[in-house]
Design an enzyme around this catalytic site. Structure first.
Site, PDB file in Angstrom:
ATOM      1  CD  GLN A  19      15.145  -0.581  -1.440  1.00  0.00           C
ATOM      2  OE1 GLN A  19      16.082  -0.634  -0.838  1.00  0.00           O
ATOM      3  NE2 GLN A  19      15.224   0.222  -2.460  1.00  0.00           N
ATOM      4  CB  CYS A  69       9.221   4.530  -7.958  1.00  0.00           C
ATOM      5  SG  CYS A  69      10.242   5.137  -8.878  1.00  0.00           S
TER       6      CYS A  69
HETATM    7  C1  LIG Z   1      10.922  -2.017  -3.346  1.00  0.00           C
HETATM    8  C2  LIG Z   1      11.332  -1.897  -4.717  1.00  0.00           C
HETATM    9  N1  LIG Z   1      10.846  -2.711  -5.791  1.00  0.00           N
HETATM   10  C3  LIG Z   1      11.336  -2.565  -6.837  1.00  0.00           C
HETATM   11  C4  LIG Z   1      12.108  -1.633  -7.446  1.00  0.00           C
HETATM   12  C5  LIG Z   1      12.480  -1.671  -8.672  1.00  0.00           C
HETATM   13  O1  LIG Z   1      13.748  -1.871  -9.017  1.00  0.00           O
HETATM   14  P1  LIG Z   1      14.529  -1.891 -10.415  1.00  0.00           P
HETATM   15  O2  LIG Z   1      14.335  -0.504 -10.967  1.00  0.00           O
HETATM   16  O3  LIG Z   1      16.043  -2.385 -10.191  1.00  0.00           O
HETATM   17  O4  LIG Z   1      13.721  -2.679 -11.468  1.00  0.00           O
HETATM   18  C6  LIG Z   1      12.716  -0.990  -6.360  1.00  0.00           C
HETATM   19  C7  LIG Z   1      13.759  -0.010  -6.950  1.00  0.00           C
HETATM   20  O5  LIG Z   1      13.691   1.103  -6.353  1.00  0.00           O
HETATM   21  C8  LIG Z   1      12.222  -1.220  -5.013  1.00  0.00           C
HETATM   22  O6  LIG Z   1      12.956  -0.114  -4.122  1.00  0.00           O
END
Ligand SMILES: Cc1ncc(COP(=O)(O)O)c(C=O)c1O
Lengths: 426, 147
Positions: A222, A383
């Protein structure tokens, strides 16, 4: 890309705040924004989930496929040489963007999640043993929790969690206590929380870990689109992010790692491109970064990421940050006007998003009603279920900002939230 | 906002605010949990079945207006019905929220959820409680997910 920086500085001069005209130009660069949904102009406030793409990025991907696409690192023909040069050129842009010491320290993956899994598997698998500890925080995205849980299950190590306050700030005394209370082999924390908007004191946390000889991974998924990150100043061992959240294509991630560590780590996946010599008796691995890039990568996607960084640099991350900060302050004040609305996360250092609940209406219903007003927000647990559990809510609604968002869009969000209340007789 | 009123009808808002049979049955003959992974919503359903008839049915849990109202209306519709009818009624209800199908007798006021058919992402909310009831009848122990 120099012509582009000239474009954005015309109204205000580089370094000065982005004015309305600048934002209008930036919006004109992002084709998807020019559309209506349910008969209303699209207001895209789901940028923390994924950001929309400037034409320069779409063009870079399309030019690769129409002009010079081929596999990389293995052909003597012209197209392969051109593709390889563009792909490695993008690696150089990422290096400069993070101010890493060497392009060898930049590994391309599929996304943040894979970058973290790479470290958990390769670094964790070789350095973390039964009885050891891995330290994360209570505000992690699932992708910075589950890989460590899997590692702990495999090795018999323990996962420890740094708590945070009601305002959404990590309790640093607890952090220090946990650093001292067991054999911590790695600290992994989120730079900017996707559920709360909290900007964690990364430099301070890294220094505290280093004072005890503990390496640190920072989840930068982020943070990178909103603030300038200098991995040498931070001095973290690993930094992970995704292209799709920083105006680039989906399917590409980055792992920065300190060279000495990456060199000492075993490969993550085996295959083509990551070897220098294979016999059936023994394989010698390729040098960095190829050792960690087995198989054909997302070539056009990586090139698109390079174009996204050029686009962002032309605007200037400092100006992006200032614009988004003003927008968040304005949004926070306007949202606070709505009775029954509670913003989750009130950290002093906060960026880019406001997560909230509205008494009497489930976030899912908020999301559906806003959608009919043309407004895209995220409703759910983002998530980050442990964060929801911490506050005792099943879910929140979240408005998250990018450089192309405007005050008018915040006003439209607030007006639509009043309609939500009306719909639910509140 | 007219089309939104098709979704959020008065009956739905009423059942969302004051859900019927919103309680625990202390010693149910059948019980199961439903989970909507998309939003993290959880619901528990309790049934008291005697001689193949649903004598009592209740639910607990937090959810959106659609899932709460749907669960509430479902308990009203299923109370007193033979267990053997549940599959048929679920199929019928599923048809109502996903296709243009008319609402058959036996579903009572559940027809107010027909508006969900214009909101594909919300179908799972409307069917969560039904999935849980089915799981309870099949005596599945783990929480059922809508996907
Ligand atoms: C803080 C954070 N870490 C990790 C991720 C995971 O990213 P990705 O789905 O692109 O692997 C996200 C995505 O929503 C996130 O907001």
């Amino acid at each position: 890309m120099n012509d582009m920086s000239a474009l954005y500085s015309m109204t205000s001069g580089t370094g000065s705040p982005l004015g309305e005209l600048d934002i209008a130009r930036i919006r004109a660069d992002v084709p998807i924004l020019r559309q209506q949904v349910h008969g209303k102009p699209l207001i895209y406030l789901d940028n923390a989930a994924s950001v929309q793409k400037p034409k320069a990025v779409i063009d870079a991907v399309s030019e690769c496929y129409t002009g010079y696409y081929s596999n990389i690192h293995r052909g003597v023909h012209l197209l392969s040489e051109r593709s390889t040069a563009a792909y490695e050129g993008a690696r150089g842009k990422v290096r400069a963007f993070l101010n890493a010491a060497s392009a060898r320290e930049i590994i391309f993956t599929r996304n943040t999640t894979e970058s973290i899994n790479l470290v958990a598997s390769s670094f964790g698998g070789s350095r973390v043993h039964a009885g050891d500890e891995v330290l994360i925080t209570g505000m992690e995205h699932h992708s910075n929790i589950v890989p460590w849980q899997l590692l702990c299950e495999r090795t018999g190590a323990k996962l420890k969690v740094v708590p945070f306050t009601d305002a959404g700030e990590l309790i640093l005394e607890e952090y220090e206590r946990l650093l001292d209370s067991g054999p911590v082999r790695l600290v992994a924390f989120v730079h900017l929380s996707n559920a709360l908007g909290t900007l964690n004191p990364a430099k301070q946390m890294i220094d505290l870990a280093h004072a005890r000889g503990i390496p640190v991974l920072v989840d930068g998924a982020q943070s990178v689109p909103h603030l300038a990150v200098d991995v040498r100043e931070l001095d973290c061992e690993f930094y992970a992010f995704s292209a799709h959240k920083i105006y680039g294509p989906s399917g590409v991630g980055v792992l920065y790692g300190k060279q000495a560590l990456l060199e000492a780590m075993p490969p993550y996946q085996g295959g083509g491109d990551m070897i220098s010599l294979v016999t059936f008796e023994k394989t010698e691995y390729a040098e960095l970064p190829n050792k960690f890039e087995a198989g054909t990568p997302n070539i056009a996607g990586v090139i698109g990421l390079g174009a996204a960084l050029d686009w962002l640099n032309a605007i200037g991350l400092d100006r992006v940050a200032a614009h988004e900060h003003a927008l968040l302050e304005y949004a926070t004040a306007r949202l606070d006007e709505i009775p029954g609305l509670k913003i989750m996360g009130a950290a002093r250092d906060k960026a880019a998003l406001a997560a909230f609940t509205l008494e009497g209406v489930h976030p899912h219903d908020i999301g559906t009603i806003l959608d009919r007003e043309g407004i895209a927000v995220r409703a759910g647990h983002h998530c980050a279920q442990p964060v929801m559990q911490r506050y005792g809510v099943p879910a929140t609604a979240r408005a998250s900002f990018a450089v192309y968002n405007t005050r008018d869009e915040v006003d439209a969000l607030v007006a639509a939230l009043w309609k939500v209340k009306e719909m639910f007789d509140l | 906002m007219n089309d939104l009123r098709d979704l959020y009808q008065e009956v739905i808002l009423d059942h969302n605010k004051r859900p019927r049979n919103f309680r625990i049955i202390p010693q149910p003959t059948h019980q199961a949990n439903g989970l909507n992974p998309l939003c993290g919503d959880r619901i528990s359903v309790y049934l008291d079945i005697e001689d193949g008839v649903i004598q009592d049915i209740a639910f607990q849990g937090a959810g959106c207006a659609i899932s709460s109202a749907s669960a509430s209306l479902m308990t009203e519709a299923l109370k007193g019905k033979p267990v053997a009818d549940v599959d048929y009624l679920f199929e019928a209800f599923h048809g109502v929220v996903t296709t243009e199908r008319e609402c058959p007798n036996g579903l009572g006021k559940l027809s107010v959820l027909a508006g969900v058919r214009d909101y594909p992402s919300r179908v799972k909310c409307a069917t969560l409680a039904w999935h849980a009831v089915r799981a309870a009848l099949e005596e599945r122990k783990e929480a059922v997910a809508t996907e």
